[in-house]
Design a protein around this motif. Structure first.
Motif, PDB file in Angstrom:
ATOM      1  N   GLN A   1     -36.281 -11.625   8.721  1.00 34.91           N
ATOM      2  CA  GLN A   1     -34.965 -11.303   9.267  1.00 34.91           C
ATOM      3  C   GLN A   1     -33.885 -11.449   8.190  1.00 34.91           C
ATOM      4  OE1 GLN A   1     -33.927 -13.620  12.721  1.00 34.91           O
ATOM      5  NE2 GLN A   1     -31.771 -13.070  12.616  1.00 34.91           N
ATOM      6  N   ASP A   2     -33.947 -12.547   7.450  1.00 36.55           N
ATOM      7  CA  ASP A   2     -32.969 -12.763   6.383  1.00 36.55           C
ATOM      8  C   ASP A   2     -33.089 -11.704   5.289  1.00 36.55           C
ATOM      9  OD1 ASP A   2     -32.081 -14.988   7.737  1.00 36.55           O
ATOM     10  OD2 ASP A   2     -33.170 -16.423   6.488  1.00 36.55           O
ATOM     11  N   LEU A   3     -34.320 -11.355   4.935  1.00 31.40           N
ATOM     12  CA  LEU A   3     -34.519 -10.353   3.892  1.00 31.40           C
ATOM     13  C   LEU A   3     -34.031  -8.978   4.342  1.00 31.40           C
ATOM     14  CD1 LEU A   3     -38.048 -11.475   2.667  1.00 31.40           C
ATOM     15  CD2 LEU A   3     -35.923 -11.650   1.377  1.00 31.40           C
ATOM     16  N   LEU A   4     -34.325  -8.615   5.580  1.00 35.21           N
ATOM     17  CA  LEU A   4     -33.872  -7.313   6.092  1.00 35.21           C
ATOM     18  C   LEU A   4     -32.351  -7.260   6.194  1.00 35.21           C
ATOM     19  CD1 LEU A   4     -36.666  -6.761   8.754  1.00 35.21           C
ATOM     20  CD2 LEU A   4     -36.241  -5.314   6.762  1.00 35.21           C
ATOM     21  N   THR A   5     -31.738  -8.393   6.501  1.00 38.41           N
ATOM     22  CA  THR A   5     -30.275  -8.447   6.490  1.00 38.41           C
ATOM     23  C   THR A   5     -29.752  -8.164   5.088  1.00 38.41           C
ATOM     24  OG1 THR A   5     -30.211 -10.031   8.322  1.00 38.41           O
ATOM     25  CG2 THR A   5     -28.270  -9.923   6.900  1.00 38.41           C
ATOM     26  N   GLY A   6     -30.388  -8.775   4.090  1.00 38.06           N
ATOM     27  CA  GLY A   6     -29.988  -8.537   2.709  1.00 38.06           C
ATOM     28  C   GLY A   6     -30.209  -7.108   2.259  1.00 38.06           C
ATOM     29  N   ILE A   7     -31.205  -6.440   2.826  1.00 41.83           N
ATOM     30  CA  ILE A   7     -31.488  -5.043   2.484  1.00 41.83           C
ATOM     31  C   ILE A   7     -30.453  -4.110   3.104  1.00 41.83           C
ATOM     32  CG2 ILE A   7     -33.173  -3.185   2.875  1.00 41.83           C
ATOM     33  CD1 ILE A   7     -35.379  -5.338   2.568  1.00 41.83           C
TER      34      ILE A   7
END
Length: 342
Positions: free
Chosen positions: A25-31
């Motif tokens: 979730q955090d990584l997809l937010t950053g993407i």
């Protein structure tokens, strides 16, 4: 901004799937995705009753459709993989038919004896992408004519060290005590008897992190009562503090889809006793140096005279192959290939 959703039985808790889902979730937010969480249990953005484990009626189709109506990409975390709620898996599959979705698989049914007769999972749709967490499972998917991408679990390999003194004080453990942590839920395949036996033979205090699940309550109570070593059964959030407090990590599982604790032990510089489950061998191929439950003489020697080279080698391997940057790179490649980048 494109919106993404993490969808599962439960999210935001301390189980392994929740931990991995939070990282994604955090990584997809950053993407570039505006992320929401959808589940029946846990501190989630959108609660959909019926998605939970052992909720046999499943969710209301209209309620589920409404929960993901404004979502461009849905990541399904294990709900369409392990048959803990077949009604929910069927409803999710119908709701997401033809839509961009990543089915993130941790525990396919054929890897559990009690679910081996279930053949309808995972569901298939040409619009979806399948992601698994090890090569063994990818090969098994291929045997079933399902193409799957391997993305190993990732970890914050450059995060801060934990607070040993504060965690030991909270547990009531003095510094000379050999503290052996078992950071797992209490279920049969975690092999709690072996973890206790290791602790007994080393003269340590056994610290079990998780609650009993899957009807294991009575068995666990008996095991802890009969243990010939001091026992601490206290759940704590998965943070560096638990590894800082511990002198040794035990993980003698008989089966795991991945097994986060041995890699977490490597990240935070702790020796680890690891059972001979199949994926442990796959992870060990990267070069990790772990100890066997059958060779505790080696563990004793290490505890008496720690080898900093072993710990630094394990940490370097974790940083190279299991970092969050590596997961992010893998996710970006998957999304770009599918045409789903925001």
């Amino acid at each position: 901004m494109a919106r993404g959703a993490m969808l599962s039985f439960r999210l935001g808790l301390s189980d392994g799937v929740s931990v991995v889902a939070r990282l994604w979730q955090d990584l997809l937010t950053g993407i570039g995705f505006d992320m929401v969480t959808v589940a029946a249990e846990g501190p989630v953005d959108r609660v959909v009753p019926g998605l939970g484990i052992d909720q046999p009626d499943g969710p209301d189709p209209d309620a589920l459709a409404a929960a993901v109506a404004d979502v461009d990409l849905v990541v399904v975390e294990n709900l369409c993989t392990i048959p803990l709620n077949l009604a929910a898996a069927r409803t999710v599959a119908r709701t997401l038919a033809g839509r961009p979705a990543i089915l993130h698989h941790h525990d396919p049914p054929w890897q559990r004896e009690r679910f081996a007769a279930v053949t309808e999972l995972p569901p298939r749709d040409p619009a979806w992408r399948h992601v698994v967490i090890n090569r063994l499972t990818a090969d098994q998917f291929a045997q079933r004519d399902i193409e799957a991408t391997v993305i190993y679990n990732g970890f914050d390999t450059h995060g801060p060290n934990g607070d040993r003194s504060a965690m030991r004080a909270a547990l009531g453990v003095d510094d000379p005590t050999l503290l052996v942590v078992h950071p797992v839920r209490a279920i049969a395949r975690k092999n709690i008897p072996a973890a206790i036996a290791v602790t007994e033979q080393l003269g340590g205090t056994y610290w079990l992190m998780g609650h009993a699940e899957e009807g294991y309550d009575a068995t666990l109570a008996q095991l802890l009562a009969e243990a010939r070593c001091p026992v601490i059964h206290r759940p704590v959030a998965r943070t560096p503090d638990i590894y800082a407090a511990a002198d040794l990590v035990v993980f003698p599982s008989t089966w795991e889809g991945f097994g986060n604790p041995p890699v977490e032990a490597a990240v935070w510089g702790r020796p680890c006793v690891v059972g001979d489950y199949p994926v442990a061998g796959e992870l060990a191929e990267f070069g990790f140096r772990w100890f066997s439950p059958d060779r505790l003489d080696e563990v004793r020697r290490f505890l008496e005279s720690p080898d900093p080279e072993l710990l630094s080698q394990n940490r370097a391997i974790a940083q190279q192959h299991f970092s969050l940057d590596r997961v992010r790179s893998d996710l970006v490649a998957l999304l770009a290939d599918a045409g789903w980048l925001p």
